[in-house]
Structure formats: C-alpha cells, structure tokens
Design a protein around this motif. Structure first.
Motif, short mmCIF file in Angstrom:
data_model
loop_
_atom_site.label_atom_id
_atom_site.label_comp_id
_atom_site.label_asym_id
_atom_site.label_seq_id
_atom_site.Cartn_x
_atom_site.Cartn_y
_atom_site.Cartn_z
N SER A 1 0.82 -1.22 0.00
CA SER A 1 0.00 0.00 0.00
C SER A 1 0.85 1.28 0.00
O SER A 1 0.37 2.35 -0.32
CB SER A 1 -0.93 0.01 1.21
OG SER A 1 -0.17 -0.07 2.41
N VAL A 2 2.11 1.15 0.37
CA VAL A 2 2.99 2.33 0.41
C VAL A 2 3.25 2.86 -1.00
O VAL A 2 3.24 4.07 -1.23
CB VAL A 2 4.34 1.98 1.12
CG1 VAL A 2 5.31 3.15 1.02
CG2 VAL A 2 4.08 1.60 2.57
N PHE B 1 7.70 5.09 -1.17
CA PHE B 1 8.78 4.44 -0.43
C PHE B 1 10.08 5.25 -0.57
O PHE B 1 10.87 5.33 0.37
CB PHE B 1 8.99 3.01 -0.93
CG PHE B 1 9.84 2.17 -0.01
CD1 PHE B 1 9.37 1.78 1.23
CD2 PHE B 1 11.11 1.77 -0.39
CE1 PHE B 1 10.15 1.00 2.08
CE2 PHE B 1 11.90 1.01 0.46
CZ PHE B 1 11.42 0.61 1.69
N GLU B 2 10.27 5.87 -1.72
CA GLU B 2 11.44 6.75 -1.90
C GLU B 2 11.36 7.96 -0.97
O GLU B 2 12.37 8.41 -0.42
CB GLU B 2 11.55 7.20 -3.36
CG GLU B 2 11.89 6.08 -4.34
CD GLU B 2 13.19 5.37 -3.97
OE1 GLU B 2 14.20 6.07 -3.76
OE2 GLU B 2 13.17 4.13 -3.88
N LEU B 3 10.14 8.47 -0.77
CA LEU B 3 9.96 9.59 0.16
C LEU B 3 10.24 9.16 1.60
O LEU B 3 10.79 9.94 2.39
CB LEU B 3 8.54 10.14 0.06
CG LEU B 3 8.16 10.82 -1.26
CD1 LEU B 3 6.68 11.23 -1.24
CD2 LEU B 3 9.03 12.04 -1.52
N VAL B 4 9.88 7.92 1.93
CA VAL B 4 10.16 7.39 3.27
C VAL B 4 11.66 7.33 3.50
O VAL B 4 12.16 7.70 4.57
CB VAL B 4 9.53 6.00 3.46
CG1 VAL B 4 9.95 5.38 4.79
CG2 VAL B 4 8.01 6.07 3.38
N ALA C 1 15.77 -1.89 -0.73
CA ALA C 1 14.81 -2.29 -1.77
C ALA C 1 13.43 -2.50 -1.17
O ALA C 1 13.28 -3.04 -0.06
CB ALA C 1 15.28 -3.57 -2.45
N TYR C 2 12.42 -2.08 -1.88
CA TYR C 2 11.02 -2.12 -1.43
C TYR C 2 10.49 -3.55 -1.43
O TYR C 2 10.55 -4.27 -2.44
CB TYR C 2 10.23 -1.23 -2.39
CG TYR C 2 8.75 -1.11 -2.17
CD1 TYR C 2 8.17 -1.14 -0.91
CD2 TYR C 2 7.92 -0.91 -3.27
CE1 TYR C 2 6.82 -0.99 -0.75
CE2 TYR C 2 6.55 -0.75 -3.13
CZ TYR C 2 6.00 -0.80 -1.86
OH TYR C 2 4.65 -0.65 -1.70
N LEU C 3 9.93 -4.03 -0.30
CA LEU C 3 9.46 -5.40 -0.16
C LEU C 3 8.08 -5.63 -0.79
O LEU C 3 7.80 -6.69 -1.34
CB LEU C 3 9.37 -5.78 1.33
CG LEU C 3 10.69 -6.03 2.08
CD1 LEU C 3 10.40 -6.32 3.55
CD2 LEU C 3 11.45 -7.20 1.46
N GLU C 4 7.16 -4.67 -0.62
CA GLU C 4 5.73 -4.81 -0.97
C GLU C 4 5.07 -5.86 -0.05
O GLU C 4 5.52 -6.10 1.04
CB GLU C 4 5.56 -5.12 -2.45
CG GLU C 4 6.13 -4.02 -3.35
CD GLU C 4 5.74 -4.17 -4.80
OE1 GLU C 4 4.53 -4.26 -5.07
OE2 GLU C 4 6.66 -4.17 -5.64
N ASP D 1 1.86 2.83 7.18
CA ASP D 1 0.85 3.59 6.43
C ASP D 1 -0.52 2.91 6.46
O ASP D 1 -1.43 3.31 5.72
CB ASP D 1 1.29 3.77 4.97
CG ASP D 1 0.92 2.59 4.09
OD1 ASP D 1 1.00 1.43 4.58
OD2 ASP D 1 0.55 2.81 2.93
N GLY D 2 -0.68 1.89 7.32
CA GLY D 2 -1.98 1.22 7.35
C GLY D 2 -2.21 0.42 8.61
O GLY D 2 -1.36 0.35 9.50
#
Length: 448
Positions: free
Chosen positions: A238-239, A244-247, A299-302, A338-339
């Motif tokens: 959901s991010v 995620f880059e902003l995080v 790296a973003y996990l999702e 975020d959720g």
C-alpha cells in the motif's frame, strides 16, 4: 618521633581531604553545567495590526515558556526582545535582566505597536543595535552563540533577503516562525541553513506553544549522550514505490539531526511487510554518509503489513548485543506505517516500553491512530505523529526530536561532564597517593 602508622594515617587523611576538595570542586562545576554553550538570544516579534491583542498575548506566553527552559545568567544565556511593526522598539536589552523572573516580568509588559510590517528593518535593528556590545552582547567569539528567533504572521513591507543574509554572515543564527497566512518564501529567505531545522509554521497563534520544547532543546542538547536508534519501516504494497522513496528521504532527514559516531548515535534499520527483513544492524555504519547511502539502497518489499511481528523482532533482536546494541545506552525505536496492522500489536508494543525503549510511532495515510498511540511512549502526544500525505513527512522529521533526556534536556550533558571532572579528580588523587607511598617508603627506610 611520630610512629610510622600514625604518620601514614595522617598523610592519608591529608590526601583524603584533598580528594574531597577535588570532588567538591567537580560537583560544584557540574552544578552549573546545564548549561549549554553561552548564547546571546534575541526574540524579534511582529506586533503589526494583523496581530490581534489576544494573539499577541499568546506570543508573550510562548516567549515566557521558552525563557523558563533556558539557563539564564550573565555567563550563560542572555535574552533580549525586539518588538516591531512599522517601527522598531528595543523592549528588552541583553544587558537588562539577568534572571528568569525579571525577564518574564518584562515580557508580560510588552504592548503591541499595531502598525505595518517592516521585518527587514527589525532584522537590521537587531544586527546593529540589539546584538551590539553596548546593549549587552558579548564580543564575537566561537564560545558564545548569537541566535535570533523571528515570529511573524504576514508578508513584510520591505526587503528581508539581503539584510537577513548580512545578519547570517555576521554570525547570527536565525530561526523563522510563521503563523497563519505568512509568506513561506519570506521565512526561507530569513532563516539559517538547514532550512528544515530553522523554519517553522503554525496554523494560528493559539498553537504556537507547541514549538516551546523544540527551542528549549535547541539551546540545551544532550550532545554527549550515546543512543542506539532503530528504524522499523513498513514496506507493504500500500505504500507504493514512489512513496517508499519519500520514506527513505525522511529517514535520512532524521539521520542528519543525529550525532552519528562510534561513541554517540548508532543507527539500525529494519523493513517489514508480510515478513521482517533486517537491512543493517546497529553500529555497522558510524558516519552519516555511509548510513544514508545504505538507506538509499534499501529495496522495497511490498506485500502485507505485519506490524506486530515486526515489533516482536525489534524487542527480541534489534536491541540485542548480537545486533550491535550497547549495554547501558538509551534505546530508541522509530516505527513507520501507512496502514492497519494485519496482526496483533498490543503485546509487543507493551513489551518494548517495559524494556525501557523510547518508542516513536509515525503514521501516514490509512494508518490507525489508536495503533500509533499504542506503540508510542508516554506522553503519547510527544511520541506519535500522523499526516495524511507522504509529501508532508518532512514536517514530521522536523517535529520529531529524539531527546534521550527524560526530564531536563541538559541533564545528560551535565552528568557526562561531571563524570569527566570526577574521573580527572580521581586520577589526580591516584598520582598523589603514588607519590606519597614512595615518600613514606623512603621515610621508613631511613627510620629502619
């Protein structure tokens, strides 16, 4: 002739008396140690006609509360107040009041000028008059800070950019606080770098008191305190990749505020979604450059949002000796989500706080505020933050003050310095004792 044993005891007594004197001296020095760097502080307050009388009273309350948290004195922090509208009035000189009570009483008597908004003129007055030695400022020195805090609610009727630059070039650190319909570009033109630390905005004068703690800590920080900080970051689907880059930028914004080194702040990073992934442990990177590069490479996990599982990992692993944590060092956890969590968070959140970890909870978008409050340390109002928009996260980074002193923000600094004074006194005592022992041995040989 005096017997050897009484002679030895007499000498020890003399040494002990000197030791007590040294320790008393160290304690006396420590008693005045909150006592951050000496500072000449000048408030520059807008009392133009757009500032209503009731609002001006709230500004004065803000000033009084900041002053209450300072170490005021001739050799510590000196405070002045410049009031301005179309003209400028020097309400309180740096030399006038040497006690908090006197300062606060003077602040309560200030009346609004209720005309235009000549902010540039006020900055020029502060630079030329308020910060002059004739008005009580100390001679320019690396040991004495020069700080101006500007509070304004409107667009200035004169130029501020050039005069603010000259003030900064003269060594004055400028904080700019904007209220209501203030022109944000003007605040940025006035403030010192980094702007994120020196520009603040509040919606109305009724909430300006929220900034009090920031400025109290700014003048008395625990710079010598070691801290272990672990970020626990939600990488669920959901991010979204762009957010995620902003995080990651937000994490690095907070790292910029820390004193990262081998002996002070250590930082670890854990990402979670349906599973938990430790990105790097505490102490792997001991400088900001390497830390920030490592954050950028995350790296973003999702996938899902198992916040409870992530909190359990934090409690059981992240602050363990095997993961680089240091015994006896303050532990700070910063949780971002975020959720709503897909598992139970209550037990792990409670355990983290029972273990003495200082927990901050940051939520964006669909984050559940009740869950954030459950994660956050007391008082929750200072340890949980929420914004609807990822783009506003930089504002949270500004507000999130990782303060490792529970009560007095200078207490840790004082204790560290006091400890050093005591250690120095004990080392001096040890040398004296060794010298006395040698002299006693020589004396014994002569008597024999």
């Amino acid at each position: 002739m005096m017997p050897i044993k009484p002679l030895f005891l007499l000498l020890l007594g003399l040494i002990g008396a000197q030791a007590n004197l040294d320790l008393r001296t160290a304690a006396a020095m420590a008693a005045g140690l909150c006592k951050a760097r000496p500072t000449d502080l000048v408030f520059i307050i807008d009392s133009s006609r757009s500032v209503r009388p009731s609002e001006f009273e709230q500004v004065k309350v803000f000033l009084a509360k900041v002053i209450e948290g300072l170490n005021v004195g001739p050799s510590a922090t000196r405070v002045g107040v410049v009031n301005y509208a179309s003209r400028v009035k020097n309400e309180v000189s740096l030399k006038t009041h040497r006690t908090k009570a006197g300062l606060i009483k003077a602040v309560t008597k200030i009346e609004p000028l209720s005309t235009g908004t000549m902010t540039g003129l006020a900055i020029q007055f502060a630079m030329n008059v308020a910060f002059s030695e004739a008005e009580g400022a100390r001679a320019k020195s690396s040991d004495v800070g020069k700080v101006a805090i500007i509070v304004t609610d409107g667009r200035p009727q004169d130029n501020v950019k050039d005069i603010a630059q000259r003030a900064r070039d003269a060594g004055i650190e400028i904080f700019a606080i904007g209220v209501g319909r203030v022109d944000m570009n003007t605040l940025r033109q006035m403030a010192s770098d980094p702007l994120d630390d020196h520009v603040d905005y509040v919606e109305s004068y009724s909430v300006i008191e929220k900034l009090t703690k920031k400025f109290q800590e700014a003048f008395c920080a625990c710079s010598n305190s070691a801290t272990d900080v672990v970020f626990l970051i939600d990488g669920s689907k959901s991010v979204r990749p762009e957010n995620f880059e902003l995080v990651k930028k937000w994490i690095n914004q907070i790292i910029d505020k820390l004193d990262v080194s081998e002996s002070k702040a250590h930082v670890g990073l854990v990402q979670y979604s349906s599973t938990v992934k430790p990105e790097f442990p505490l102490g792997r990177y001991n400088n900001k450059k390497d830390l920030k590069e490592a954050v950028k490479k995350m790296a973003y996990l999702e996938r899902g949002t198992m916040t409870g599982q992530a909190l359990r990992y934090l409690v059981e692993n992240s602050f363990s000796l095997g993961q680089g944590a240091r015994p006896g060092v303050t532990k700070v956890g910063i949780v971002f989500t975020d959720g709503r969590s897909q598992d139970y968070i209550g037990e792990a959140a409670k355990k983290a706080k029972e273990n003495g970890f200082k927990m901050y909870a940051v939520g964006v978008g669909n984050a559940v505020e009740d869950e954030l409050k459950e994660i956050a340390s007391e008082p929750t109002g200072e340890h949980y933050f929420y914004t609807a928009d990822f783009k506003a996260m930089s504002q949270i980074a500004k507000k999130l003050q990782i303060n490792v002193c529970d009560e007095d923000p200078c207490e840790c600094d004082s204790l560290v310095k006091f400890q050093k004074k005591v250690e120095a006194a004990l080392q001096a005592l040890t040398k004296k004792l060794e010298s006395m022992s040698k002299r006693i041995a020589l004396l014994e040989n002569k008597i024999v």
